[in-house]
Design a protein around this motif. Structure first.
Motif, PDB file in Angstrom:
ATOM      1  N   SER A  76      -1.608 -30.817 -58.176  1.00  0.00           N
ATOM      2  CA  SER A  76      -0.230 -30.887 -58.670  1.00  0.00           C
ATOM      3  C   SER A  76       0.744 -30.558 -57.556  1.00  0.00           C
ATOM      4  O   SER A  76       0.453 -29.759 -56.666  1.00  0.00           O
ATOM      5  CB  SER A  76      -0.015 -29.923 -59.840  1.00  0.00           C
ATOM      6  OG  SER A  76      -0.181 -28.575 -59.418  1.00  0.00           O
ATOM      7  N   SER A 160       8.175 -25.362 -62.429  1.00  0.00           N
ATOM      8  CA  SER A 160       6.778 -24.973 -62.250  1.00  0.00           C
ATOM      9  C   SER A 160       6.554 -24.533 -60.817  1.00  0.00           C
ATOM     10  O   SER A 160       7.169 -25.072 -59.899  1.00  0.00           O
ATOM     11  CB  SER A 160       5.865 -26.160 -62.589  1.00  0.00           C
ATOM     12  OG  SER A 160       4.534 -25.914 -62.164  1.00  0.00           O
ATOM     13  N   ARG A 162       3.562 -24.798 -59.283  1.00  0.00           N
ATOM     14  CA  ARG A 162       2.275 -25.334 -58.849  1.00  0.00           C
ATOM     15  C   ARG A 162       2.457 -26.434 -57.800  1.00  0.00           C
ATOM     16  O   ARG A 162       2.208 -27.607 -58.046  1.00  0.00           O
ATOM     17  CB  ARG A 162       1.465 -25.826 -60.045  1.00  0.00           C
ATOM     18  CG  ARG A 162       1.010 -24.682 -60.933  1.00  0.00           C
ATOM     19  CD  ARG A 162      -0.011 -25.099 -61.946  1.00  0.00           C
ATOM     20  NE  ARG A 162      -0.518 -23.943 -62.676  1.00  0.00           N
ATOM     21  CZ  ARG A 162      -1.462 -23.997 -63.603  1.00  0.00           C
ATOM     22  NH1 ARG A 162      -2.011 -25.163 -63.910  1.00  0.00           N
ATOM     23  NH2 ARG A 162      -1.864 -22.908 -64.220  1.00  0.00           N
ATOM     24  N   SER A 163       2.914 -26.012 -56.653  1.00  0.00           N
ATOM     25  CA  SER A 163       3.048 -26.911 -55.508  1.00  0.00           C
ATOM     26  C   SER A 163       2.530 -26.180 -54.282  1.00  0.00           C
ATOM     27  O   SER A 163       2.381 -24.953 -54.276  1.00  0.00           O
ATOM     28  CB  SER A 163       4.514 -27.314 -55.302  1.00  0.00           C
ATOM     29  OG  SER A 163       5.272 -26.213 -54.825  1.00  0.00           O
ATOM     30  N   THR A 167       2.620 -22.002 -53.413  1.00  0.00           N
ATOM     31  CA  THR A 167       1.346 -21.292 -53.542  1.00  0.00           C
ATOM     32  C   THR A 167       0.743 -20.899 -52.201  1.00  0.00           C
ATOM     33  O   THR A 167       0.054 -19.891 -52.102  1.00  0.00           O
ATOM     34  CB  THR A 167       0.315 -22.150 -54.314  1.00  0.00           C
ATOM     35  OG1 THR A 167       0.120 -23.390 -53.611  1.00  0.00           O
ATOM     36  CG2 THR A 167       0.782 -22.431 -55.732  1.00  0.00           C
ATOM     37  N   GLU A 180      -1.281 -18.505 -58.265  1.00  0.00           N
ATOM     38  CA  GLU A 180      -1.256 -19.911 -58.664  1.00  0.00           C
ATOM     39  C   GLU A 180      -2.019 -20.775 -57.668  1.00  0.00           C
ATOM     40  O   GLU A 180      -2.090 -20.484 -56.478  1.00  0.00           O
ATOM     41  CB  GLU A 180       0.187 -20.418 -58.748  1.00  0.00           C
ATOM     42  CG  GLU A 180       0.996 -19.816 -59.888  1.00  0.00           C
ATOM     43  CD  GLU A 180       0.691 -20.457 -61.234  1.00  0.00           C
ATOM     44  OE1 GLU A 180      -0.193 -21.340 -61.303  1.00  0.00           O
ATOM     45  OE2 GLU A 180       1.338 -20.083 -62.219  1.00  0.00           O
ATOM     46  N   ASP A 181      -2.583 -21.862 -58.185  1.00  0.00           N
ATOM     47  CA  ASP A 181      -3.250 -22.846 -57.345  1.00  0.00           C
ATOM     48  C   ASP A 181      -2.603 -24.209 -57.544  1.00  0.00           C
ATOM     49  O   ASP A 181      -1.960 -24.465 -58.564  1.00  0.00           O
ATOM     50  CB  ASP A 181      -4.737 -22.944 -57.707  1.00  0.00           C
ATOM     51  CG  ASP A 181      -5.544 -21.782 -57.164  1.00  0.00           C
ATOM     52  OD1 ASP A 181      -5.569 -21.617 -55.934  1.00  0.00           O
ATOM     53  OD2 ASP A 181      -6.140 -21.040 -57.970  1.00  0.00           O
ATOM     54  N   CYS A 182      -2.803 -25.084 -56.578  1.00  0.00           N
ATOM     55  CA  CYS A 182      -2.318 -26.459 -56.734  1.00  0.00           C
ATOM     56  C   CYS A 182      -3.427 -27.495 -56.626  1.00  0.00           C
ATOM     57  O   CYS A 182      -3.206 -28.664 -56.942  1.00  0.00           O
ATOM     58  CB  CYS A 182      -1.193 -26.765 -55.748  1.00  0.00           C
ATOM     59  SG  CYS A 182      -1.620 -26.571 -54.012  1.00  0.00           S
ATOM     60  N   SER A 193     -10.877 -23.362 -55.995  1.00  0.00           N
ATOM     61  CA  SER A 193      -9.445 -23.431 -56.284  1.00  0.00           C
ATOM     62  C   SER A 193      -8.675 -23.136 -55.008  1.00  0.00           C
ATOM     63  O   SER A 193      -8.994 -22.193 -54.285  1.00  0.00           O
ATOM     64  CB  SER A 193      -9.068 -22.417 -57.374  1.00  0.00           C
ATOM     65  OG  SER A 193      -9.723 -22.735 -58.590  1.00  0.00           O
TER      66      SER A 193
END
Length: 286
Positions: A76, A160, A162-163, A167, A180-182, A193
């Motif tokens: 993402s 969000s 998730r980039s 992250t 968070e992971d992308c 991850s």
């Protein structure tokens, strides 16, 4: 201006970094590739994430075989660009100014580095959030040459984190979220991850099954500014200490070919094979 300026530098024997995307058309990219072949010019394409120690760590896990045969990758780049970003650059509201061309080409570089070449795509896009001429959201299905399948959500209108920027913690200009992971890469024996570098895999004496517990660990994380590392590499190329660009014109063109296929898939609603450009063996270092 990328192609024009690159040719001007080659004309006078000046080493050059060409920013991504390498050119604004496939044809210009092929022409530049041929020119580099003929002249053996020192040309580096500015996909700076290729120098990220995080990506290098992730790739080492994949190449170790611990994950088994790769099966899938999900990714993402979901973030929110503020209104002034578009008001300051009206071109960003029209065709050619959306996240597919501006942002997704970074992700293609990362995914090819981690998983391998992409041979076909399907995609849907939407401008429903901002109602500009250009897309603000896109979902993409990816087929890799090694059989791995991928899915990717791209949006510059999503609240969000998730980039990669939010992250990886590599660019201090962005707020970051360390949990968070992308990207999530899964194989037949384990998964990874990124960029938290969480690895889950079955032990050698465990039969892989969704009923079996997986061992968990975190790979050590090393962070350095990839732009700094890219510049150091470019200086080494200029001095002749290194002879092969980390990201060649051929690499930049291959990323652009995937982006072109995504755009075609959005427009047609059909599966699109990534165009193959015939390249002679002597072009491999171009």
């Amino acid at each position: 201006m990328h192609a024009v300026q690159a040719h001007q530098c080659i004309d006078v024997g000046v080493p050059v970094i060409v920013e991504k995307p390498v050119t604004d058309s496939i044809e210009d990219g092929i022409e530049l590739l041929e020119r580099v072949k003929q002249t053996q010019a020192k040309v580096l394409v500015g996909h700076h994430r290729a120098y990220s120690p995080l990506l290098a760590t992730a790739r080492s896990v994949v190449e170790s075989g611990e994950l088994g045969k790769l099966v899938s990758v999900t990714g993402s780049a979901a973030f929110y660009k503020p209104d002034y970003y578009f008001n300051e650059g009206e071109w960003r509201k029209v065709k050619g100014g959306g996240p597919i061309l501006i942002n997704m080409i970074h992700e293609i570089g990362n995914l090819r580095y981690l998983v391998g070449d992409i041979v076909g795509v399907q995609a849907l896009n939407s401008n429903a959030a901002r109602e500009f001429e250009v897309e603000d959201t896109c979902v993409i299905s990816l087929r890799f040459a090694n059989g791995t399948l991928g899915s990717f959500v791209l949006s510059d209108a999503s609240a969000s984190p998730r980039s990669w920027e939010q992250t990886s913690q590599e660019n201090k200009s962005y707020a970051t979220y360390e949990t968070e992971d992308c990207y999530h890469i899964a194989g037949t024996n384990g998964c990874l991850s990124v960029p938290t570098m969480q690895v889950k895999s079955f032990a050698n004496d465990v039969t892989p099954s969704w009923w079996s517990a997986m061992e968990e660990r975190n790979e050590c994380i090393n962070r350095e500014d990839p732009l700094k590392l890219q510049l150091e590499h470019f200086c080494s190329l200029i001095r002749g200490e290194e002879t092969k660009p980390r990201v060649s014109v051929r690499d930049g063109l291959q990323n652009l070919l995937v982006i072109d296929a995504i755009i075609q898939a959005c427009e047609s609603g059909e599966y699109v094979s990534v165009r193959e450009v015939e390249v002679q063996p002597s072009l491999c270092t171009a």
